[in-house]
Design a protein around this motif. Structure first.
Motif, PDB file in Angstrom:
ATOM      1  N   GLU A  11       0.838  -1.241   0.131  1.00  0.00           N
ATOM      2  CA  GLU A  11      -0.052  -0.004   0.031  1.00  0.00           C
ATOM      3  C   GLU A  11       0.842   1.126   0.277  1.00  0.00           C
ATOM      4  O   GLU A  11       0.403   2.408   0.191  1.00  0.00           O
ATOM      5  CB  GLU A  11      -0.832   0.049   1.168  1.00  0.00           C
ATOM      6  CG  GLU A  11      -1.935  -1.199   1.421  1.00  0.00           C
ATOM      7  CD  GLU A  11      -2.816  -1.098  -0.138  1.00  0.00           C
ATOM      8  OE1 GLU A  11      -3.149  -0.137  -0.410  1.00  0.00           O
ATOM      9  OE2 GLU A  11      -3.249  -2.233  -0.523  1.00  0.00           O
ATOM     10  N   LEU A  12       1.980   1.099  -0.293  1.00  0.00           N
ATOM     11  CA  LEU A  12       3.018   2.327  -0.214  1.00  0.00           C
ATOM     12  C   LEU A  12       2.764   3.130  -1.777  1.00  0.00           C
ATOM     13  O   LEU A  12       3.266   2.465  -2.785  1.00  0.00           O
ATOM     14  CB  LEU A  12       4.516   1.784  -0.269  1.00  0.00           C
ATOM     15  CG  LEU A  12       4.932   0.842   0.903  1.00  0.00           C
ATOM     16  CD1 LEU A  12       6.353   0.251   0.943  1.00  0.00           C
ATOM     17  CD2 LEU A  12       4.710   1.666   2.364  1.00  0.00           C
ATOM     18  N   PRO A  13       2.369   4.414  -1.434  1.00  0.00           N
ATOM     19  CA  PRO A  13       2.072   4.910  -2.786  1.00  0.00           C
ATOM     20  C   PRO A  13       3.253   5.580  -3.632  1.00  0.00           C
ATOM     21  O   PRO A  13       3.088   5.556  -4.888  1.00  0.00           O
ATOM     22  CB  PRO A  13       1.468   6.315  -2.113  1.00  0.00           C
ATOM     23  CG  PRO A  13       1.881   6.397  -0.865  1.00  0.00           C
ATOM     24  CD  PRO A  13       2.322   5.157  -0.402  1.00  0.00           C
ATOM     25  N   ASP A  14       4.457   5.526  -3.127  1.00  0.00           N
ATOM     26  CA  ASP A  14       5.761   6.056  -3.906  1.00  0.00           C
ATOM     27  C   ASP A  14       6.499   4.929  -4.251  1.00  0.00           C
ATOM     28  O   ASP A  14       7.679   5.111  -4.780  1.00  0.00           O
ATOM     29  CB  ASP A  14       6.489   7.095  -3.112  1.00  0.00           C
ATOM     30  CG  ASP A  14       5.612   8.284  -2.762  1.00  0.00           C
ATOM     31  OD1 ASP A  14       4.689   8.611  -3.712  1.00  0.00           O
ATOM     32  OD2 ASP A  14       5.648   8.802  -1.705  1.00  0.00           O
ATOM     33  N   TYR A  36       4.684   1.868 -11.472  1.00  0.00           N
ATOM     34  CA  TYR A  36       3.971   2.240 -10.308  1.00  0.00           C
ATOM     35  C   TYR A  36       2.233   2.472 -10.366  1.00  0.00           C
ATOM     36  O   TYR A  36       1.842   2.217 -11.442  1.00  0.00           O
ATOM     37  CB  TYR A  36       4.193   3.755  -9.848  1.00  0.00           C
ATOM     38  CG  TYR A  36       5.779   3.888  -9.681  1.00  0.00           C
ATOM     39  CD1 TYR A  36       6.112   3.890  -8.414  1.00  0.00           C
ATOM     40  CD2 TYR A  36       6.662   3.884 -10.578  1.00  0.00           C
ATOM     41  CE1 TYR A  36       7.558   3.967  -8.003  1.00  0.00           C
ATOM     42  CE2 TYR A  36       8.114   3.951 -10.297  1.00  0.00           C
ATOM     43  CZ  TYR A  36       8.595   4.058  -9.264  1.00  0.00           C
ATOM     44  OH  TYR A  36       9.664   4.039  -8.695  1.00  0.00           O
ATOM     45  N   ARG A  37       1.431   2.070  -9.354  1.00  0.00           N
ATOM     46  CA  ARG A  37       0.173   1.913  -9.121  1.00  0.00           C
ATOM     47  C   ARG A  37      -0.406   3.219  -9.915  1.00  0.00           C
ATOM     48  O   ARG A  37      -1.557   2.945 -10.593  1.00  0.00           O
ATOM     49  CB  ARG A  37      -0.281   2.088  -7.695  1.00  0.00           C
ATOM     50  CG  ARG A  37      -1.491   1.860  -7.442  1.00  0.00           C
ATOM     51  CD  ARG A  37      -1.941   1.794  -6.018  1.00  0.00           C
ATOM     52  NE  ARG A  37      -1.709   0.524  -5.682  1.00  0.00           N
ATOM     53  CZ  ARG A  37      -0.742   0.208  -4.620  1.00  0.00           C
ATOM     54  NH1 ARG A  37       0.013   1.266  -4.205  1.00  0.00           N
ATOM     55  NH2 ARG A  37      -0.345  -1.082  -4.516  1.00  0.00           N
ATOM     56  N   ASP A  38      -0.073   4.450  -9.835  1.00  0.00           N
ATOM     57  CA  ASP A  38      -0.441   5.662 -10.725  1.00  0.00           C
ATOM     58  C   ASP A  38      -0.070   5.557 -12.337  1.00  0.00           C
ATOM     59  O   ASP A  38      -0.488   6.551 -12.807  1.00  0.00           O
ATOM     60  CB  ASP A  38      -0.024   6.855 -10.028  1.00  0.00           C
ATOM     61  CG  ASP A  38       1.359   7.237 -10.162  1.00  0.00           C
ATOM     62  OD1 ASP A  38       2.060   6.379 -10.818  1.00  0.00           O
ATOM     63  OD2 ASP A  38       1.955   8.136  -9.517  1.00  0.00           O
TER      64      ASP A  38
END
Length: 96
Positions: A11-14, A36-38
């Protein structure tokens, strides 16, 4: 050469959620792509990099050792899959 894809469940956004590595016979990364997720994608090779992506300093652990960690799902991939991802990222990055 060997090619790995590792899915990283966290769950780490970066931090990246997909890692692609091209490894030499000794297990050292030659090229790497992180996704990355984004949707952001970064890369590294022996000459350049984007974002914070860097090649590992040592040999990567074996597939079995990576798989022992619950958050990682590693798999061996074909060279063609790695090349497709590499060219999507590097081509896009170097044109910018």
């Amino acid at each position: 050469m060997r090619y790995l894809k590792v899915l990283w469940c966290h769950e780490l956004p970066d931090e990246p959620v997909e890692l692609y590595s091209e490894l030499n016979d000794a297990g050292y990364e030659i090229r790497k792509v992180e996704i990355y997720r984004d949707g952001r994608r970064d890369f590294a090779d022996g000459e350049s990099f984007s974002g914070t992506t860097m090649l590992g300093e040592g040999a990567l652990p074996s597939l079995e050792e990576i798989a022992e960690q619950d958050e990682f799902s590693p798999s061996v991939i074909e060279a063609a899959e790695f090349e497709r991802v590499w060219h999507q990222v590097v081509g896009r990055t170097r044109k910018a």
